[in-house]
Motif scaffolding. Sequence first.
Motif, PDB file in Angstrom:
ATOM      1  N   ARG A 128      -6.675   1.245  -2.742  1.00  0.00           N
ATOM      2  CA  ARG A 128      -6.746   2.624  -3.207  1.00  0.00           C
ATOM      3  C   ARG A 128      -7.774   2.775  -4.320  1.00  0.00           C
ATOM      4  O   ARG A 128      -7.782   1.996  -5.270  1.00  0.00           O
ATOM      5  CB  ARG A 128      -5.378   3.081  -3.716  1.00  0.00           C
ATOM      6  N   PRO A 188       3.326   4.235  -4.821  1.00  0.00           N
ATOM      7  CA  PRO A 188       2.469   5.244  -5.453  1.00  0.00           C
ATOM      8  C   PRO A 188       1.600   4.565  -6.502  1.00  0.00           C
ATOM      9  O   PRO A 188       1.918   3.451  -6.935  1.00  0.00           O
ATOM     10  CB  PRO A 188       3.470   6.197  -6.118  1.00  0.00           C
ATOM     11  N   GLY A 220      -7.004   9.527  -5.386  1.00  0.00           N
ATOM     12  CA  GLY A 220      -6.985   9.271  -3.938  1.00  0.00           C
ATOM     13  C   GLY A 220      -5.692   9.806  -3.341  1.00  0.00           C
ATOM     14  O   GLY A 220      -4.676   9.896  -4.023  1.00  0.00           O
ATOM     15  N   ASP A 221      -5.730  10.148  -2.072  1.00  0.00           N
ATOM     16  CA  ASP A 221      -4.652  10.878  -1.404  1.00  0.00           C
ATOM     17  C   ASP A 221      -4.401  12.121  -2.229  1.00  0.00           C
ATOM     18  O   ASP A 221      -5.334  12.747  -2.704  1.00  0.00           O
ATOM     19  CB  ASP A 221      -3.396  10.010  -1.267  1.00  0.00           C
ATOM     20  N   ASN A 222      -3.153  12.464  -2.475  1.00  0.00           N
ATOM     21  CA  ASN A 222      -2.934  13.670  -3.296  1.00  0.00           C
ATOM     22  C   ASN A 222      -2.501  13.323  -4.711  1.00  0.00           C
ATOM     23  O   ASN A 222      -1.912  14.139  -5.404  1.00  0.00           O
ATOM     24  CB  ASN A 222      -1.866  14.560  -2.645  1.00  0.00           C
ATOM     25  N   ALA A 253     -10.668   6.067  -5.992  1.00  0.00           N
ATOM     26  CA  ALA A 253     -11.105   7.452  -5.823  1.00  0.00           C
ATOM     27  C   ALA A 253     -12.424   7.681  -6.528  1.00  0.00           C
ATOM     28  O   ALA A 253     -12.501   7.701  -7.756  1.00  0.00           O
ATOM     29  CB  ALA A 253     -10.052   8.409  -6.369  1.00  0.00           C
ATOM     30  N   LYS A 260       0.810  -1.214   0.000  1.00  0.00           N
ATOM     31  CA  LYS A 260       0.000   0.000   0.000  1.00  0.00           C
ATOM     32  C   LYS A 260       0.846   1.268   0.000  1.00  0.00           C
ATOM     33  O   LYS A 260       0.318   2.351  -0.170  1.00  0.00           O
ATOM     34  CB  LYS A 260      -0.946   0.000   1.212  1.00  0.00           C
ATOM     35  N   GLU A 261       2.159   1.120   0.238  1.00  0.00           N
ATOM     36  CA  GLU A 261       3.022   2.313   0.230  1.00  0.00           C
ATOM     37  C   GLU A 261       3.382   2.739  -1.185  1.00  0.00           C
ATOM     38  O   GLU A 261       3.823   3.854  -1.389  1.00  0.00           O
ATOM     39  CB  GLU A 261       4.319   2.032   1.010  1.00  0.00           C
ATOM     40  N   GLU A 306       1.541  14.154  -8.517  1.00  0.00           N
ATOM     41  CA  GLU A 306       1.158  14.463  -7.144  1.00  0.00           C
ATOM     42  C   GLU A 306       0.840  15.947  -7.005  1.00  0.00           C
ATOM     43  O   GLU A 306       1.450  16.782  -7.675  1.00  0.00           O
ATOM     44  CB  GLU A 306       2.321  14.103  -6.220  1.00  0.00           C
ATOM     45  N   GLU A 308      -5.774  17.518  -2.174  1.00  0.00           N
ATOM     46  CA  GLU A 308      -6.471  16.407  -2.800  1.00  0.00           C
ATOM     47  C   GLU A 308      -7.279  16.896  -4.003  1.00  0.00           C
ATOM     48  O   GLU A 308      -7.866  17.975  -3.959  1.00  0.00           O
ATOM     49  CB  GLU A 308      -7.414  15.754  -1.787  1.00  0.00           C
TER      50      GLU A 308
END
Lengths: 517, 255
Positions: free
Chosen positions: A140, A111, A303-305, A142, A108-109, A279, A283
Motif C-alpha cells: 500500500r 487498515p 490509498g484506497d479510501n 499513495a 494486506k487486509e 476513511e 478516494e
Amino acid sequence: MQLTMFCTRVIARKLYVNVSRLKVRHKHFCTDAATRVSGSNCGQPSPEHKETHDLSNNIQHYDIAIVGGGMVGMALACSLASMPLTKHLNVAIIDSNPALGSRPYFNKEDPPDPRVSTVTPATISFFKDVGAWQYIEQHRHAYFDKMQVWDYTGLGYTRYNAQDINKEVLGCVVENKVLHGSLLSCIENTDFQKTIYPSKLSSMTLPPSPSSLGMDSTSSRPPLSSQRHLAKLELSDGNSLYTKLVVGADGGKSRVRELAGFKTTGWNYSQNAIICTVEHTVENGCAWQRFLPAGPIALLPMGDNFSNIVWTMNPKESTNRKLMNEDEFVKDVNNALDYGYGPHPTSSLFGSGEMFSWPRAGVTLSANDCFEVPPKVVKLASERMVFPLSLRHASDYVSKHVVLIGDAAHTVHPLAGQGVNMGFGDAFALSRVIAEGIAVGSDIGEVTVLKKYEAERKPANIMMMGILDGFQKAYSVDFGPLNILRAAALHGAHFISPLKRSIISYASGEQKLPLFT
Amino acid sequence: SSSTGGFQRASSLKDLELAKFASIAETWWDFEGPFKPLHVMNPTRLAFIRSTLCRHFDKDPNSARPFEGLKIVDVGCGGGILSEPLARMGATVTGVDAVEKNIKIARIHADLDPVTSTIEYYCTTAEKLVEEDRKFDAVIALEVIEHVANPAEFCKSLAALTVPDGATIISTINRSMRSYATAIVAAEYLLHWLPKGTHEWSSFLTPEELVLILQRANITVREMAGFVYSPLTGRWSLSDDIRVNFIVFGTKNCQ
C-alpha cells in the motif's frame, strides 16, 4: 646476591616468554588478516566467519556498528549493501525490535497503520537507486500530485500541483512499516554480511584521543594492543563488540548521542500530535493542511479510501481528543477541516491574484485552482496515537569513531513532512562518504572522512529546521495584523509562480536552497 | 625476515620507551596537528595513484581492495601516511625512510590495525634496497625528490627497484615563480604549514626536467597531473595546473 641473580634470571626468562608470546600474537594477526582478506575477496561466505577474534576474550570485530535498526538505520545498511566499494563491510545492527530478525509480512487486509511518512521525490529516487522502491509499489502506498494549504482566518489559501514543476508527483505517503520492510527485504536479497544484535546499547568505550596520551609510565595502561583504534560497545544482554565506526541511528532520545557526549540545542513545543487513520467514501488524491489556532491539521492520502491525520494541538486538548468517543472525534475532525474555527477562504481578498499574475508567461497551473473542501471523514479506522513534539539539533554530527544520522541528529515538527526525509538524506550521504573514504584506503573511523558527511548534511538540515520552526512560530500566534501578513505571504506563495516553483522544488528535496537556484 | 626482527626489537623495549614513541606517533598521526597539510593532501594523491595503477595493472576500479597481489614500495614513507591506505587497498607494502624515528612511529601506528600491520618498514634508502636486489611492481616516492642530493641518481635507483613494465610514481614541487610564492613564502613563512627551510627552491625540478631524468633512467612518463589547493573549501583537487605541486606516473621500459 645469589638471590638477586636468580631473580634476574627468572625475570629475564619471563620477559623472553612475553616477547615470544607477542611475536606469536603478531603472526596471528598476520594470518588473520590474510584469512579476512581471502574471505571477503571470494564473494561467497566461507564456513569460518571472517571476524578477527581478540585472543583473550573472544569479542567480535566489525567495520561498522549501526545502533538503531529503524527506517534510517536500515537505509544506511541497505545503501552500503548496494555499492561495490562497501558491500564487503562487516556490519552489526543493534536493535531490540524482534521484527528485525524475521522476513517482514503484512496482511494486506489490515487498515493502514497510523504511523506513516510522506516521502519526497528525492527520497523516492534514493530508494530506487538501492533497489528498495519496487517493494513499496507492491504494497500500500499513495502518490499525490496536489496539495492545499490554508488557515482558519479565511484570508488566503494556496494550492500546489506537481505539474507546476513539470513533475508527476509531489510525494508519496507510505506506512513506516512498509518502508522499513522494504529496506529489510532489500538487504536480505544481497549477501551483505550483517549481524543483528537484538539488544540495547548500554555503554560505549572510545579510544583515547592523541592529547590524552602521556608518557606516564606509572599508569597501568595495557601495552599497545590492537584494539586501541577501535570503539567498544557493551550491550544490555552482556554481549560486547569492537567496531571502527559507531553510527547513531537510534532516534530522538539517542543513547549513542548521550554516551558520546554530543551537546544538543532545542526546545519542546508545547504541542502534541495526534495521528490516526480515517476513511472516506471517495478516494482522496490531495494532501491537505489547515493551520488552526492551536496547530495545523494535515490529511494525507493513503490509498484506497483511507487517509492519515496528523493533528497538532496543545497537550490538554490532545488528551481529551484521544479519549473522546469515536463519533465525536470524527465530527471534530470534519469540523477542523471544514467550517470550524473560521470561514472558507475566498480568493477575492487581494483581487483574485491579478496583481501577482502580471508575468503572464509561466503562470503555474494551480494558480487558477479554486479552493476545495477536503473529503469528509466517515469513520475512524485505527487507534489514536499521541506524540509530544520538539525541536532538537545536535551541535555536531561526528566525532572520532561516532556519527549521528536521522532523528538522533535532528528532530523537527511534522508540519511539513520533512523529518524522515532529512534522515534518509543523511543515511545516503553517509554511505557515499564512507565509499569515497574506502576508495582511497582511509580508516572509516577517522574524523576527517566523517566531517565530509557533516559538511554536506548539517547546513541543509539546519536550513530546513529553521524554516520549519519559523513556520511553526509564525502560525502559532493569533493576532490580527500578523494573520493578514501570513495570508499575504500565503497568497504570494500561491500566485507568484517562480516563488511557488522554488518552494515545491525545495520541499520535494530537489533543490538545496529554498529561494536561490 | 627483518621486519619481524624489527618488531621483536620494538617489543623488547621497555614500556616507557614504547610510551614515548607512542606519544610522538600520535603527533604524526594527529590529523589536526603539525602534519595536517599532508593529511589533507593525502586523499587526492591516493586518488591519482588508484586511478593510474588500476588502469595500468588492469584492476577492477570498483573493488575495495584493487591492489591485491601488487608489491609496492613507499620511498620516504615518513610515519606511513601513504603506506597504510595502500595496505588497506590490498597491496603488499614495504615502507622505507632514512629517519629511524619515522620508522619506529610508522611501525607503532601500523600495528594498531591488523590490516596495516602487514606493512614492512625499514630504516634504509632506495640505493641500499637496490643493493639488496629488491624488486617491486610499483615504486612510489612522493615529496622526496626535492630533498635528495642527486635527483638523477635517485631516479636511477627507483627505476632499478621497478620490475620491467612496472610503475613509478613521483610527486614533487615545480620550480616556478608561482611555487616560490606559494610553497616557500606562503607555506613556510606566512601560513606556517611547514617549518622554515623545509624546501630549497633551487632544488625543485620542473616537469620537463623530471621527465628527462626519468627517461634517462629508462622510465617513460605516461601521465602527469597537478594538485591545486582551494582556500575556500580547504581541499586539494587534481587538475591540469602543474605550476606548483605535480605528480607523474611512468612505466619502466621493458628491455
